[in-house]
Scaffold this motif. Structure first.
Motif, PDB file in Angstrom:
ATOM      1  N   PHE A   1      39.767  44.516  38.230  1.00 23.51           N
ATOM      2  CA  PHE A   1      38.594  44.960  38.989  1.00 23.51           C
ATOM      3  C   PHE A   1      38.371  46.457  38.804  1.00 23.51           C
ATOM      4  O   PHE A   1      37.260  46.910  38.543  1.00 23.51           O
TER       5      PHE A   1
ATOM      6  N   PHE B   1      29.618  47.645  36.809  1.00 24.86           N
ATOM      7  CA  PHE B   1      28.974  46.689  37.723  1.00 24.86           C
ATOM      8  C   PHE B   1      27.497  46.990  37.944  1.00 24.86           C
ATOM      9  O   PHE B   1      26.649  46.121  37.826  1.00 24.86           O
TER      10      PHE B   1
ATOM     11  N   ALA C   1      34.907  40.031  39.385  1.00 27.91           N
ATOM     12  CA  ALA C   1      34.570  40.951  38.298  1.00 27.91           C
ATOM     13  C   ALA C   1      34.052  40.173  37.095  1.00 27.91           C
ATOM     14  O   ALA C   1      33.038  40.536  36.492  1.00 27.91           O
TER      15      ALA C   1
ATOM     16  N   ARG D   1      34.871  47.821  37.106  1.00 29.56           N
ATOM     17  CA  ARG D   1      33.892  48.089  38.158  1.00 29.56           C
ATOM     18  C   ARG D   1      32.852  49.132  37.750  1.00 29.56           C
ATOM     19  O   ARG D   1      31.734  49.134  38.208  1.00 29.56           O
TER      20      ARG D   1
ATOM     21  N   TRP E   1      33.067  48.898  46.179  1.00 27.32           N
ATOM     22  CA  TRP E   1      32.554  47.537  46.024  1.00 27.32           C
ATOM     23  C   TRP E   1      33.633  46.484  46.221  1.00 27.32           C
ATOM     24  O   TRP E   1      33.347  45.334  46.518  1.00 27.32           O
TER      25      TRP E   1
END
Lengths: 285, 409
Positions: free
Chosen positions: A274, A281, A180, A278, A120
């Protein structure tokens, strides 16, 4: 490969074997596709297409020139105030556009993130790369300025790619954190808009850095001066103005080195943050 | 390739169920935190391997964690416990239109999806026509996919997934959307997929398609693996359990039902029972004796009534509507209180949940006294019989006369 070329047609034909590629090649392919998509998206449905990206900084340049050199009576020491503005403005636009599209890069692709597994981070990288492409296109604007204001392109221009790289790193690092964060706090996008607006005035784009040193007294002046000097964009933008408008090597090497260091820190922090968040997410976006 | 295509080890996935979710900075500052939540384990302690070339079906009731498990395998969700190891290129078809960008045309989405799977543009260019052809979208391929119908979405999604040459295909319940012809072609494609030695993981509520497609199955129950193994025994155990639960549920529902509403002119149904070989029940076996008993009540003796029963399967198929014979009842006067039975010596219905509509009308005025639309339900289980479908039709195979057994010299 040759064996793949011959096959019958129709639904139930023997399948064409696709190449098995490594992660690096895969991500490069995807990154190319995402950047293409982002760049195309910007100009989709507008008749003037790519001209818009040139038009916007021109208009701002004219407005700033008229307002600040004629009405506000700003004293500009250099060859050409319009060229000075456009040099800084282009660098700034790259920064601010990159930052804002990076911030929304994950959330605006929620459909993909929720349902497809891929790196991503490429979404954020591609949004910054798209801003970079846009910036490179907008550099065309410099040509008429060089002609009209009799600027001489000189050796210092060779430094421009380095400046672009530093800006890119800075935007990417900050962008990763913001992208993020925006997954968890949706109003970060609006905050970024406001902060960028203030940030613009903390960067010597319409005024010169010398002005900050001249007014470095009183609480307000000192605070303002400090913020300007802490701002890594100050040094990137001044360097870009130096190499484009003044045809000289950057005058503030220490500042530029500071900006490089900040960009490196930003990338490190961005990648770290990040990478850490992640995993959530797909459920939060 | 050595080793399995997919190896799942001790997988656990936890979700946060927010009571009040703070999604803006302001809320976070005001409420000091991102909101109260409780942890919910959607999948826990799942361990299994899918060998290369196997087809695995994942079954379970709604909310049993099937989709979460699939999304963990597909790498979209990151496990909180354990690990997932995938060997080979995996394409996932989760939900309708997964991975499409609504503003982009079908053409652009094909390229984007290919890139998401890591395929070079020149490869996609070569399979492009096949993708479009299979999805039957030739005329629409340059329109934005937001203008597509859900059927078109699924067709494109499936077509992309199978044409992009994955080693492992993960499919979640999406094929139910397309029309019958397309579903058929998908199933054909999937069996071709199997014959090519690719690995398939398949989630479906349609047990028939699991039975047809898969050789192994996992039964998930409340996020944990209840059974795993060859498809038939797992399905059998699952069906048995679901039926048992269903019986309890139907039983409880019947008991908890508020009194039936009275009808026009005071004529109403006071009770409905389903009678099997062992008395009242809610789950029946195909071929068993069966009856629907309707108790009615009226202020005075009932003149010229018409009783009506209808059976509707849960998917909306009306299996049978049957009124009483008007010529028989037109002049009749029935007692003010009584029981009417609709009897079948051998229940012809096959597997399914059937809802029952019951009504009483007046023949002379053609007006309903009362009509209770699908208020009762019963389940039919087709245990060991080979037939599939809605109902037995009194069918019979007629074979040529048997030839005498060959005499061995």
């Amino acid at each position: 490969m040759a064996t793949n070329e011959f096959r019958a047609s129709g639904d139930l034909a023997a399948p064409l074997r696709a190449p098995r590629t490594g992660a690096w090649a895969r991500n490069r392919e995807l990154l190319g596709e995402l950047v293409r998509r982002d760049v195309q998206a910007r100009y989709r449905g507008s008749v003037l297409g790519i001209l818009w990206s040139l038009f916007n900084p021109l208009v701002f340049m004219v407005v700033y020139t008229v307002v600040f050199s004629h009405f506000a009576n700003l004293h500009f020491q250099g060859k050409s105030y319009p060229a000075y503005i456009i040099a800084g403005l282009l660098a700034w636009n790259f920064f601010s556009q990159g930052l804002s599209s990076a911030t929304s890069s994950i959330v605006s692709n929620a459909g993909l993130v929720r349902k497809v597994s891929f790196s991503w981070v490429l979404l954020t990288v591609s949004s910054v790369l798209a801003a970079l492409v846009n910036y490179l296109i907008s550099l065309v604007l410099l040509i008429p300025f060089f002609i009209i204001f009799h600027l001489v392109p000189g050796w210092p221009l060779l430094l421009l790619p380095v400046l672009v790289l530093v800006t890119f790193a800075l935007v990417l690092g900050l962008g990763l954190v913001l992208a993020a964060g925006n997954v968890f706090f949706r109003d970060l996008e609006y905050l970024v808009t406001v902060v960028t607006l203030v940030w613009f005035y903390l960067t010597p784009i319409i005024y010169q850095l010398s002005l900050v040193y001249q007014h470095d007294h009183g609480t307000l002046g000192r605070t303002f001066g400090l913020l300007v000097k802490l701002n890594p964009m100050t040094w990137i933008v001044t360097a870009q103005q130096d190499v484009i408008e003044a045809n000289q090597w950057p005058q503030h090497w220490h500042g530029l080195l500071y900006a490089v260091a900040m960009a490196a820190v930003a990338v490190a922090v961005g990648v770290g943050v990040f990478g850490r968040v992640r995993r959530r997410f797909a459920e939060e976006v | 390739m050595a080793g399995p295509a997919v190896r799942v080890t001790g997988l656990g996935k936890r979700f946060r169920l927010y009571h009040q979710r703070n999604q803006t900075l302001k809320q976070v500052l005001v409420h000091r935190g991102r909101g109260r939540y409780e942890d919910f384990w959607a999948v826990r302690d799942a361990s299994f391997e899918v060998p290369v070339g196997a087809t695995l079906g994942i079954i379970g009731e709604n909310g049993s964690g099937k989709s979460t498990l699939l999304r963990c395998i597909a790498g979209i969700l990151v496990a909180d416990q354990g690990s997932v190891h995938v060997d080979g290129r995996l394409a996932a078809l989760l939900e309708v239109g997964a991975g499409f960008h609504p503003e982009y045309s079908g053409r652009e989405n094909i390229y984007l999806n290919g890139a998401l799977l890591g395929l070079p543009r020149r490869y996609i260019r070569r399979v492009f026509d096949d993708i479009v052809g299979f999805a039957e979208l030739d005329r629409f391929i340059d329109n934005p996919v937001k203008t597509y119908s859900s059927g078109m979405y699924v067709r494109l999604g499936f077509s992309i997934a199978v044409h992009l040459d994955p080693d492992i295909l993960v499919v979640d319940e999406v094929l139910a959307v397309g029309d019958a012809a397309f579903q058929r072609r998908c199933m054909d494609r999937i069996s071709q997929f199997r014959s090519e030695g690719r690995t398939l993981i398949f989630v479906s509520h349609g047990l028939e398609s699991v039975r047809e497609t898969c050789d192994t199955a996992i039964w998930l129950d409340g996020g944990r693996m209840r059974e795993m193994g060859a498809v038939e025994p797992v399905l059998g155990q699952y069906v048995a359990e679901v039926n048992a639960r269903e019986a309890i549920r139907l039983e409880l529902e019947t008991r908890a039902r508020p009194p039936l509403p009275g009808g026009r002119a005071g004529v109403g149904v006071t009770g409905i029972r389903f009678i099997g070989p062992d008395g009242p029940a809610t789950v029946f076996r195909t071929g068993d004796p069966f009856a629907v008993e309707i108790s009615y009540e009226s202020p005075q003796p009932l003149t010229g009534p018409r009783f009506f029963v209808g059976f509707v399967r849960e998917d909306g198929v009306t299996v049978l509507t049957v009124p009483t014979d008007d010529s028989e009842l037109e002049e009749a006067v029935l007692p003010a209180r009584g029981v009417v039975r609709l009897a079948m010596p051998a229940l012809p219905l096959l597997d399914g949940l059937f809802q029952v509509t019951v009504g009483i009308a007046e023949i002379r005025t053609e007006e309903w006294y009362t009509l209770l639309d699908r208020v009762y339900a019963f389940r039919v289980v087709t245990d060991q019989r080979p037939e599939r479908g809605v109902a037995l039709l009194g069918q019979r195979w007629e074979l040529p006369e048997l030839a005498p057994a060959p005499v061995r010299a």
